[in-house]
Write an enzyme that holds these catalytic residues in place. Structure first.
Site, mmCIF file in Angstrom:
data_model
loop_
_atom_site.group_PDB
_atom_site.id
_atom_site.type_symbol
_atom_site.label_atom_id
_atom_site.label_comp_id
_atom_site.label_asym_id
_atom_site.label_seq_id
_atom_site.Cartn_x
_atom_site.Cartn_y
_atom_site.Cartn_z
ATOM 1 N N ASP A 64 0.816 -1.221 0.000
ATOM 2 C CA ASP A 64 0.000 0.000 0.000
ATOM 3 C C ASP A 64 0.848 1.268 0.000
ATOM 4 O OD1 ASP A 64 -2.429 1.318 -0.110
ATOM 5 O OD2 ASP A 64 -2.661 1.401 2.056
ATOM 6 N N GLY A 65 0.311 2.298 -0.635
ATOM 7 C CA GLY A 65 0.963 3.607 -0.625
ATOM 8 C C GLY A 65 1.555 4.023 -1.970
ATOM 9 N N GLY A 96 0.047 5.106 -4.693
ATOM 10 C CA GLY A 96 -0.563 6.318 -5.230
ATOM 11 C C GLY A 96 -0.034 7.565 -4.533
ATOM 12 N N THR A 100 -10.564 -7.280 -4.589
ATOM 13 C CA THR A 100 -11.866 -7.295 -5.276
ATOM 14 C C THR A 100 -12.473 -5.887 -5.253
ATOM 15 O OG1 THR A 100 -12.778 -8.099 -3.168
ATOM 16 C CG2 THR A 100 -12.473 -9.727 -4.879
ATOM 17 N N ASN A 117 -10.685 -3.097 -5.488
ATOM 18 C CA ASN A 117 -9.898 -2.174 -6.319
ATOM 19 C C ASN A 117 -10.497 -1.971 -7.723
ATOM 20 O OD1 ASN A 117 -6.726 -3.210 -4.861
ATOM 21 N ND2 ASN A 117 -7.967 -1.407 -4.374
ATOM 22 N N TRP A 118 -11.464 -2.814 -8.112
ATOM 23 C CA TRP A 118 -12.147 -2.596 -9.401
ATOM 24 C C TRP A 118 -12.914 -1.284 -9.386
ATOM 25 C CZ3 TRP A 118 -10.562 -5.551 -13.206
ATOM 26 C CH2 TRP A 118 -10.171 -6.871 -12.966
ATOM 27 N N ARG A 159 -5.274 -1.370 8.991
ATOM 28 C CA ARG A 159 -6.448 -2.234 8.783
ATOM 29 C C ARG A 159 -6.061 -3.349 7.823
ATOM 30 N NH1 ARG A 159 -8.333 2.957 6.542
ATOM 31 N NH2 ARG A 159 -7.731 3.050 4.348
ATOM 32 N N SER A 202 -8.157 -4.484 5.258
ATOM 33 C CA SER A 202 -8.734 -4.281 3.924
ATOM 34 C C SER A 202 -9.068 -5.611 3.231
ATOM 35 C CB SER A 202 -7.793 -3.430 3.049
ATOM 36 O OG SER A 202 -7.563 -2.173 3.642
ATOM 37 N N GLU A 251 1.384 -11.988 13.557
ATOM 38 C CA GLU A 251 1.840 -10.767 14.237
ATOM 39 C C GLU A 251 1.770 -9.631 13.223
ATOM 40 O OE1 GLU A 251 2.598 -10.506 17.395
ATOM 41 O OE2 GLU A 251 2.349 -12.648 17.780
HETATM 42 C C1 IPE Z 1 -5.417 -2.742 -0.016
HETATM 43 O O1 IPE Z 1 -5.077 -1.418 -0.294
HETATM 44 C C2 IPE Z 1 -5.431 -3.537 -1.268
HETATM 45 C C3 IPE Z 1 -4.135 -3.742 -1.899
HETATM 46 C C4 IPE Z 1 -2.993 -3.286 -1.479
HETATM 47 C C5 IPE Z 1 -4.159 -4.546 -3.072
HETATM 48 P P1 IPE Z 1 -6.199 -0.322 -0.562
HETATM 49 O O2 IPE Z 1 -5.484 0.954 -0.749
HETATM 50 O O3 IPE Z 1 -7.093 -0.765 -1.661
HETATM 51 O O4 IPE Z 1 -7.018 -0.376 0.798
HETATM 52 P P2 IPE Z 1 -7.904 0.730 1.492
HETATM 53 O O5 IPE Z 1 -8.823 1.260 0.438
HETATM 54 O O6 IPE Z 1 -6.971 1.789 1.992
HETATM 55 O O7 IPE Z 1 -8.594 0.008 2.594
HETATM 56 C C1 IPE Z 2 -1.557 -0.058 -3.396
HETATM 57 O O1 IPE Z 2 -1.306 1.298 -3.477
HETATM 58 C C2 IPE Z 2 -1.726 -0.705 -4.743
HETATM 59 C C3 IPE Z 2 -3.097 -1.142 -5.022
HETATM 60 C C4 IPE Z 2 -4.089 -1.137 -4.194
HETATM 61 C C5 IPE Z 2 -3.353 -1.624 -6.381
HETATM 62 P P1 IPE Z 2 -2.501 2.336 -3.549
HETATM 63 O O2 IPE Z 2 -2.838 2.537 -4.994
HETATM 64 O O3 IPE Z 2 -3.624 1.928 -2.695
HETATM 65 O O4 IPE Z 2 -1.790 3.632 -3.005
HETATM 66 P P2 IPE Z 2 -2.443 4.716 -2.047
HETATM 67 O O5 IPE Z 2 -2.942 3.997 -0.831
HETATM 68 O O6 IPE Z 2 -3.552 5.356 -2.805
HETATM 69 O O7 IPE Z 2 -1.318 5.640 -1.751
HETATM 70 MG MG MG Z 3 -4.115 2.334 -0.717
#
Ligand code: IPE
Ligand code: IPE
Ligand code: MG
Length: 244
Positions: free
Chosen positions: A25-26, A28, A71, A73-74, A198, A200, A211
Protein backbone atom coordinates in the site's frame (compact mmCIF):
# COMPACT_ATOMS: atom_id res chain seq x y z
CA UNK A 1 3.56 -24.51 17.80
CA UNK A 2 6.95 -24.10 16.16
CA UNK A 3 5.90 -22.00 13.21
CA UNK A 4 9.16 -20.13 12.79
CA UNK A 5 12.31 -21.85 11.84
CA UNK A 6 15.79 -21.59 13.16
CA UNK A 7 18.34 -20.70 10.51
CA UNK A 8 22.06 -20.17 10.83
CA UNK A 9 23.39 -16.89 9.48
CA UNK A 10 27.11 -16.16 9.65
CA UNK A 11 27.55 -18.20 12.77
CA UNK A 12 24.67 -16.72 14.72
CA UNK A 13 21.21 -18.21 14.94
CA UNK A 14 18.16 -16.11 14.21
CA UNK A 15 14.45 -16.76 13.93
CA UNK A 16 13.10 -16.00 10.49
CA UNK A 17 9.35 -16.01 9.91
CA UNK A 18 8.47 -18.91 7.68
CA UNK A 19 5.70 -16.95 5.95
CA UNK A 20 5.51 -13.16 5.57
CA UNK A 21 2.44 -11.42 4.16
CA UNK A 22 2.54 -7.82 2.92
CA UNK A 23 -0.23 -5.41 1.92
CA UNK A 24 1.42 -3.41 -0.87
CA UNK A 25 0.00 0.00 0.00
CA UNK A 26 0.96 3.61 -0.63
CA UNK A 27 1.86 3.55 -4.32
CA UNK A 28 -0.56 6.32 -5.23
CA UNK A 29 0.54 8.66 -2.44
CA UNK A 30 4.19 8.00 -3.26
CA UNK A 31 3.55 9.22 -6.82
CA UNK A 32 1.40 12.16 -5.75
CA UNK A 33 4.16 13.44 -3.45
CA UNK A 34 6.39 13.62 -6.51
CA UNK A 35 3.81 15.23 -8.78
CA UNK A 36 3.54 12.01 -10.82
CA UNK A 37 0.44 10.10 -11.92
CA UNK A 38 -0.65 7.41 -9.41
CA UNK A 39 0.24 4.74 -11.94
CA UNK A 40 3.93 5.74 -11.73
CA UNK A 41 3.75 4.62 -8.10
CA UNK A 42 2.44 1.22 -9.16
CA UNK A 43 5.34 0.78 -11.56
CA UNK A 44 7.93 1.55 -8.85
CA UNK A 45 5.97 -0.61 -6.40
CA UNK A 46 6.36 -3.59 -8.75
CA UNK A 47 10.15 -3.11 -8.68
CA UNK A 48 10.07 -2.93 -4.89
CA UNK A 49 8.19 -6.23 -4.83
CA UNK A 50 10.90 -7.86 -6.95
CA UNK A 51 13.64 -6.61 -4.58
CA UNK A 52 11.84 -7.63 -1.41
CA UNK A 53 10.89 -11.07 -2.77
CA UNK A 54 14.53 -11.85 -3.61
CA UNK A 55 15.60 -10.56 -0.21
CA UNK A 56 13.05 -12.81 1.53
CA UNK A 57 14.38 -15.77 -0.45
CA UNK A 58 17.96 -14.90 0.53
CA UNK A 59 17.29 -14.67 4.27
CA UNK A 60 15.46 -18.00 4.37
CA UNK A 61 11.78 -17.05 4.33
CA UNK A 62 9.78 -19.87 2.68
CA UNK A 63 6.64 -17.98 1.61
CA UNK A 64 5.91 -14.35 0.79
CA UNK A 65 2.27 -13.48 0.11
CA UNK A 66 1.48 -10.02 -1.23
CA UNK A 67 -1.79 -8.19 -1.74
CA UNK A 68 -1.54 -6.60 -5.17
CA UNK A 69 -5.16 -6.13 -6.31
CA UNK A 70 -8.29 -6.52 -4.23
CA UNK A 71 -11.87 -7.29 -5.28
CA UNK A 72 -12.62 -3.71 -4.13
CA UNK A 73 -9.90 -2.17 -6.32
CA UNK A 74 -12.15 -2.60 -9.40
CA UNK A 75 -13.95 0.49 -8.10
CA UNK A 76 -10.99 2.70 -9.00
CA UNK A 77 -10.98 4.89 -12.14
CA UNK A 78 -10.96 2.75 -15.28
CA UNK A 79 -7.66 4.18 -16.48
CA UNK A 80 -5.88 3.24 -13.24
CA UNK A 81 -7.30 -0.30 -13.30
CA UNK A 82 -6.22 -0.69 -16.93
CA UNK A 83 -2.68 0.44 -16.12
CA UNK A 84 -2.45 -1.90 -13.13
CA UNK A 85 -3.54 -4.83 -15.35
CA UNK A 86 -0.93 -3.82 -17.92
CA UNK A 87 1.77 -3.69 -15.24
CA UNK A 88 0.73 -7.10 -13.92
CA UNK A 89 0.97 -8.44 -17.44
CA UNK A 90 4.48 -7.08 -17.84
CA UNK A 91 5.48 -8.34 -14.42
CA UNK A 92 4.24 -11.89 -15.00
CA UNK A 93 5.93 -12.02 -18.41
CA UNK A 94 9.24 -11.04 -16.82
CA UNK A 95 8.72 -13.43 -13.91
CA UNK A 96 8.16 -16.33 -16.31
CA UNK A 97 11.49 -15.49 -17.95
CA UNK A 98 13.43 -15.25 -14.70
CA UNK A 99 11.78 -17.70 -12.29
CA UNK A 100 14.36 -20.39 -12.92
CA UNK A 101 17.29 -18.00 -12.50
CA UNK A 102 15.73 -16.40 -9.43
CA UNK A 103 14.82 -19.79 -7.90
CA UNK A 104 11.35 -18.47 -7.20
CA UNK A 105 8.00 -20.23 -7.42
CA UNK A 106 4.82 -18.21 -7.83
CA UNK A 107 1.19 -18.88 -7.14
CA UNK A 108 -1.81 -16.59 -7.53
CA UNK A 109 -4.55 -16.38 -4.89
CA UNK A 110 -7.82 -14.86 -6.03
CA UNK A 111 -10.60 -15.16 -8.55
CA UNK A 112 -8.40 -15.63 -11.61
CA UNK A 113 -11.43 -16.10 -13.87
CA UNK A 114 -12.38 -12.49 -13.23
CA UNK A 115 -9.06 -11.24 -14.66
CA UNK A 116 -8.47 -10.28 -18.31
CA UNK A 117 -7.95 -13.39 -20.52
CA UNK A 118 -4.31 -12.57 -21.25
CA UNK A 119 -3.50 -12.39 -17.54
CA UNK A 120 -5.31 -15.67 -16.92
CA UNK A 121 -3.04 -17.37 -19.45
CA UNK A 122 0.06 -15.93 -17.76
CA UNK A 123 -1.15 -17.11 -14.36
CA UNK A 124 -1.66 -20.63 -15.75
CA UNK A 125 1.85 -20.55 -17.17
CA UNK A 126 3.50 -19.40 -13.91
CA UNK A 127 1.60 -22.13 -12.02
CA UNK A 128 2.82 -24.74 -14.45
CA UNK A 129 6.46 -23.58 -14.25
CA UNK A 130 6.28 -23.39 -10.46
CA UNK A 131 5.36 -27.05 -10.21
CA UNK A 132 8.86 -27.87 -11.47
CA UNK A 133 10.68 -26.09 -8.64
CA UNK A 134 11.29 -26.54 -4.96
CA UNK A 135 12.07 -23.69 -2.63
CA UNK A 136 11.00 -20.12 -2.03
CA UNK A 137 7.44 -19.29 -3.09
CA UNK A 138 5.81 -15.93 -3.74
CA UNK A 139 2.01 -15.80 -3.66
CA UNK A 140 0.41 -12.86 -5.44
CA UNK A 141 -3.13 -11.96 -4.43
CA UNK A 142 -4.98 -10.74 -7.52
CA UNK A 143 -8.68 -10.02 -7.65
CA UNK A 144 -8.48 -11.27 -4.09
CA UNK A 145 -10.86 -10.74 -1.20
CA UNK A 146 -10.71 -12.58 2.12
CA UNK A 147 -14.49 -12.85 2.39
CA UNK A 148 -14.80 -14.00 -1.23
CA UNK A 149 -12.21 -16.67 -0.48
CA UNK A 150 -14.17 -17.99 2.51
CA UNK A 151 -17.49 -17.96 0.64
CA UNK A 152 -15.94 -19.81 -2.29
CA UNK A 153 -14.44 -22.35 0.10
CA UNK A 154 -17.89 -22.94 1.63
CA UNK A 155 -19.37 -23.43 -1.86
CA UNK A 156 -16.69 -25.89 -2.83
CA UNK A 157 -17.17 -27.83 0.39
CA UNK A 158 -20.95 -27.94 -0.26
CA UNK A 159 -20.28 -29.33 -3.75
CA UNK A 160 -18.04 -32.03 -2.33
CA UNK A 161 -20.65 -32.88 0.29
CA UNK A 162 -23.29 -33.30 -2.41
CA UNK A 163 -20.89 -35.48 -4.37
CA UNK A 164 -20.29 -37.48 -1.21
CA UNK A 165 -16.54 -36.84 -1.22
CA UNK A 166 -16.32 -34.57 1.84
CA UNK A 167 -16.84 -35.45 5.51
CA UNK A 168 -20.02 -34.34 7.30
CA UNK A 169 -18.05 -32.94 10.27
CA UNK A 170 -15.45 -30.48 9.12
CA UNK A 171 -12.28 -29.54 10.99
CA UNK A 172 -10.61 -26.13 10.59
CA UNK A 173 -7.71 -27.92 8.97
CA UNK A 174 -10.01 -29.58 6.41
CA UNK A 175 -11.85 -26.32 5.69
CA UNK A 176 -8.59 -24.49 5.05
CA UNK A 177 -7.87 -26.93 2.24
CA UNK A 178 -10.68 -25.26 0.28
CA UNK A 179 -9.01 -21.84 0.45
CA UNK A 180 -6.78 -20.46 -2.27
CA UNK A 181 -3.90 -20.78 0.19
CA UNK A 182 -4.43 -24.53 0.52
CA UNK A 183 -1.32 -26.39 1.61
CA UNK A 184 0.56 -23.26 2.69
CA UNK A 185 1.29 -22.54 6.37
CA UNK A 186 -0.38 -19.45 7.84
CA UNK A 187 1.50 -16.13 7.79
CA UNK A 188 3.64 -15.52 10.88
CA UNK A 189 4.15 -11.83 10.18
CA UNK A 190 1.82 -9.42 8.37
CA UNK A 191 3.30 -6.10 7.26
CA UNK A 192 1.28 -3.10 6.13
CA UNK A 193 3.24 -0.13 4.79
CA UNK A 194 1.49 3.10 3.83
CA UNK A 195 0.31 4.18 7.27
CA UNK A 196 -3.14 2.54 7.41
CA UNK A 197 -3.81 0.09 10.21
CA UNK A 198 -6.45 -2.23 8.78
CA UNK A 199 -6.67 -5.53 6.90
CA UNK A 200 -8.73 -4.28 3.92
CA UNK A 201 -10.14 -7.81 3.42
CA UNK A 202 -6.72 -9.52 3.24
CA UNK A 203 -6.18 -13.13 4.44
CA UNK A 204 -8.99 -12.93 7.02
CA UNK A 205 -8.88 -16.63 7.82
CA UNK A 206 -5.13 -17.08 7.61
CA UNK A 207 -4.10 -14.12 9.80
CA UNK A 208 -5.89 -15.39 12.92
CA UNK A 209 -2.55 -15.63 14.74
CA UNK A 210 -0.25 -13.48 12.60
CA UNK A 211 1.84 -10.77 14.24
CA UNK A 212 1.07 -7.34 12.71
CA UNK A 213 3.66 -4.71 11.81
CA UNK A 214 2.54 -1.31 10.55
CA UNK A 215 4.79 1.38 9.11
CA UNK A 216 4.24 4.81 7.54
CA UNK A 217 6.80 4.04 4.84
CA UNK A 218 5.05 4.02 1.46
CA UNK A 219 5.46 0.73 -0.38
CA UNK A 220 7.70 2.05 -3.22
CA UNK A 221 10.13 3.30 -0.52
CA UNK A 222 10.14 0.00 1.39
CA UNK A 223 13.63 -1.52 1.70
CA UNK A 224 15.30 -4.72 2.92
CA UNK A 225 16.45 -2.69 5.96
CA UNK A 226 12.81 -1.96 6.81
CA UNK A 227 11.98 -5.64 6.43
CA UNK A 228 14.83 -6.41 8.83
CA UNK A 229 13.27 -3.98 11.32
CA UNK A 230 9.91 -5.73 10.99
CA UNK A 231 11.57 -9.11 11.59
CA UNK A 232 13.48 -7.71 14.59
CA UNK A 233 10.18 -6.55 16.05
CA UNK A 234 8.61 -9.93 15.27
CA UNK A 235 11.39 -11.66 17.23
CA UNK A 236 10.50 -9.61 20.30
CA UNK A 237 6.85 -10.66 20.20
CA UNK A 238 5.58 -13.32 22.56
CA UNK A 239 3.29 -15.62 20.56
CA UNK A 240 1.06 -17.22 23.15
CA UNK A 241 -1.71 -18.76 21.00
CA UNK A 242 -4.14 -18.37 23.87
CA UNK A 243 -1.89 -20.00 26.45
CA UNK A 244 -0.31 -18.25 29.44
C1 IPE B 1 -5.42 -2.74 -0.02
O1 IPE B 1 -5.08 -1.42 -0.29
C2 IPE B 1 -5.43 -3.54 -1.27
C3 IPE B 1 -4.14 -3.74 -1.90
C4 IPE B 1 -2.99 -3.29 -1.48
C5 IPE B 1 -4.16 -4.55 -3.07
P1 IPE B 1 -6.20 -0.32 -0.56
O2 IPE B 1 -5.48 0.95 -0.75
O3 IPE B 1 -7.09 -0.77 -1.66
O4 IPE B 1 -7.02 -0.38 0.80
P2 IPE B 1 -7.90 0.73 1.49
O5 IPE B 1 -8.82 1.26 0.44
O6 IPE B 1 -6.97 1.79 1.99
O7 IPE B 1 -8.59 0.01 2.59
C1 IPE C 1 -1.56 -0.06 -3.40
O1 IPE C 1 -1.31 1.30 -3.48
C2 IPE C 1 -1.73 -0.70 -4.74
C3 IPE C 1 -3.10 -1.14 -5.02
C4 IPE C 1 -4.09 -1.14 -4.19
C5 IPE C 1 -3.35 -1.62 -6.38
P1 IPE C 1 -2.50 2.34 -3.55
O2 IPE C 1 -2.84 2.54 -4.99
O3 IPE C 1 -3.62 1.93 -2.69
O4 IPE C 1 -1.79 3.63 -3.01
P2 IPE C 1 -2.44 4.72 -2.05
O5 IPE C 1 -2.94 4.00 -0.83
O6 IPE C 1 -3.55 5.36 -2.81
O7 IPE C 1 -1.32 5.64 -1.75
MG1 MG D 1 -4.11 2.33 -0.72
Amino acid sequence: MAREKQIQTAGESAIVPRHIAIILDGNGRWAKKRGLPRTAGHAVGAETFRKIALYCRDIGVDYLTVYAFSTENWNRPEEEVRTIMRLLNKYLHEAIDTMERDRMKMRVFGDVEGLPAELQALVAKTNEISRRYEGFQANICLNYGGRAEIVRAAERYAEDRLAGTAPEKLTEEQFSQYLWSSGIPEPDLLIRPGGEQRLSNFLLWQCAYAEFYFTDTLWPDFTPAELDRAIEEFRRRDRRYGKV
